[in-house]
Design an enzyme around this catalytic site. Sequence first.
Site, PDB file in Angstrom:
ATOM      1  N   PHE A 169      -0.888  16.576   4.315  1.00  0.00           N
ATOM      2  CA  PHE A 169      -1.397  15.688   3.103  1.00  0.00           C
ATOM      3  C   PHE A 169      -0.153  15.846   2.035  1.00  0.00           C
ATOM      4  CE2 PHE A 169      -3.615  15.083  -0.981  1.00  0.00           C
ATOM      5  CZ  PHE A 169      -4.408  13.903  -0.454  1.00  0.00           C
ATOM      6  N   ARG A 219       0.615  12.146  -9.113  1.00  0.00           N
ATOM      7  CA  ARG A 219       1.020  10.713  -8.993  1.00  0.00           C
ATOM      8  C   ARG A 219       2.438  10.552  -9.698  1.00  0.00           C
ATOM      9  NH1 ARG A 219      -2.900   7.452  -6.988  1.00  0.00           N
ATOM     10  NH2 ARG A 219      -5.063   7.945  -7.541  1.00  0.00           N
ATOM     11  N   ASP A 254      -3.378   5.735   6.748  1.00  0.00           N
ATOM     12  CA  ASP A 254      -3.923   7.233   7.486  1.00  0.00           C
ATOM     13  C   ASP A 254      -4.630   6.667   8.597  1.00  0.00           C
ATOM     14  OD1 ASP A 254      -4.751   9.776   7.910  1.00  0.00           O
ATOM     15  OD2 ASP A 254      -5.651  10.014   6.264  1.00  0.00           O
ATOM     16  N   GLU A 309       0.869  -1.257   0.005  1.00  0.00           N
ATOM     17  CA  GLU A 309      -0.094  -0.061  -0.188  1.00  0.00           C
ATOM     18  C   GLU A 309       0.900   1.190  -0.107  1.00  0.00           C
ATOM     19  OE1 GLU A 309      -2.662   1.668  -0.240  1.00  0.00           O
ATOM     20  OE2 GLU A 309      -4.260   1.215   0.934  1.00  0.00           O
ATOM     21  N   ASP A 310       0.338   2.326  -0.475  1.00  0.00           N
ATOM     22  CA  ASP A 310       1.115   3.666  -0.547  1.00  0.00           C
ATOM     23  C   ASP A 310       1.172   4.221   0.858  1.00  0.00           C
ATOM     24  OD1 ASP A 310      -1.731   4.186  -0.470  1.00  0.00           O
ATOM     25  OD2 ASP A 310      -1.763   5.853  -1.880  1.00  0.00           O
TER      26      ASP A 310
HETATM   27  P1  IMP Z   1      -7.024   5.458   5.028  1.00  0.00           P
HETATM   28  O1  IMP Z   1      -8.198   4.331   4.681  1.00  0.00           O
HETATM   29  O2  IMP Z   1      -7.650   6.629   5.832  1.00  0.00           O
HETATM   30  O3  IMP Z   1      -5.914   4.677   5.923  1.00  0.00           O
HETATM   31  O4  IMP Z   1      -6.784   5.886   3.835  1.00  0.00           O
HETATM   32  C1  IMP Z   1      -5.834   5.245   2.964  1.00  0.00           C
HETATM   33  C2  IMP Z   1      -5.627   5.586   1.660  1.00  0.00           C
HETATM   34  O5  IMP Z   1      -6.158   7.069   1.668  1.00  0.00           O
HETATM   35  C3  IMP Z   1      -4.412   5.607   0.779  1.00  0.00           C
HETATM   36  O6  IMP Z   1      -4.333   4.476   0.362  1.00  0.00           O
HETATM   37  C4  IMP Z   1      -4.404   6.654   0.048  1.00  0.00           C
HETATM   38  O7  IMP Z   1      -4.826   6.621  -1.202  1.00  0.00           O
HETATM   39  C5  IMP Z   1      -5.354   7.909   0.925  1.00  0.00           C
HETATM   40  N1  IMP Z   1      -4.366   8.879   1.591  1.00  0.00           N
HETATM   41  C6  IMP Z   1      -4.233   8.802   2.827  1.00  0.00           C
HETATM   42  N2  IMP Z   1      -3.332   9.720   3.151  1.00  0.00           N
HETATM   43  C7  IMP Z   1      -2.968  10.539   2.078  1.00  0.00           C
HETATM   44  C8  IMP Z   1      -1.973  11.696   1.676  1.00  0.00           C
HETATM   45  O8  IMP Z   1      -1.547  12.432   2.673  1.00  0.00           O
HETATM   46  N3  IMP Z   1      -2.107  11.692   0.425  1.00  0.00           N
HETATM   47  C9  IMP Z   1      -2.639  11.072  -0.439  1.00  0.00           C
HETATM   48  N4  IMP Z   1      -3.471  10.267  -0.368  1.00  0.00           N
HETATM   49  C10 IMP Z   1      -3.664   9.971   0.956  1.00  0.00           C
END
Ligand code: IMP
Length: 187
Positions: free
Chosen positions: A160, A173, A111, A107-108
Amino acid sequence: MLRKGPAEQDIKEVLYSAEDIRLRVTSLADTIVMDYQDKEQAPILIAVLMGSVHFFSDLMRAIGTRMHVEPDFMVVKSYDGTHSSGTVKILIDLRASVADRDVIVVEDIVDTGSTMKSILDILGNRHPSSIRTCVLLDKPSTRQIEVPIDYVGFEVPNLFVVGYGLDYNEAYRQLPFIGVLKEEIYL
Ligand code: IMP
């Protein structure tokens, strides 16, 4: 979305340069090779797209000739602008079965943790032998759901970030580095 001018002018600060990322990805690959090289079957390396596009490909190449891996892809959508929507949609699913296989989810960023939790629940129901997670960026300060992170590139503060696969509404990207987006772009 169409934008004018160089993408770089929307970046407030570069957090990790292309070289920082290269070194960290190489070290993650070394650890994965150490952990999996003696297994009987190659692990399935799952790219969670789109965000992990560069990370996944660089990680695979850094593993290189040292062991076998089987790549597969999942496309999920969880973000709307700069806010986690809390719901995860699978837009494209894996091609292969993960039953009785070792799986590494790539995963990238984690959060709130809700995307990774959903992915782990979905994959867990398909009965793999093991599941580990490999995450380029970890934002621990915003976590709402605890999820296991086995391999992590960098811990980032609650900002962000974009670049190296991470987007804001599908832009940025392509940047080779990870940077903080200027607030005026999304406020
Ligand atoms: P989560 O479900 O809140 O953990 O979010 C995960 C997804 O949100 C990641 O796979 C990203 O695609 C996106 N995401 C979360 N934080 C960022 C950020 O700072 N920049 C860009 N995408 C983010």
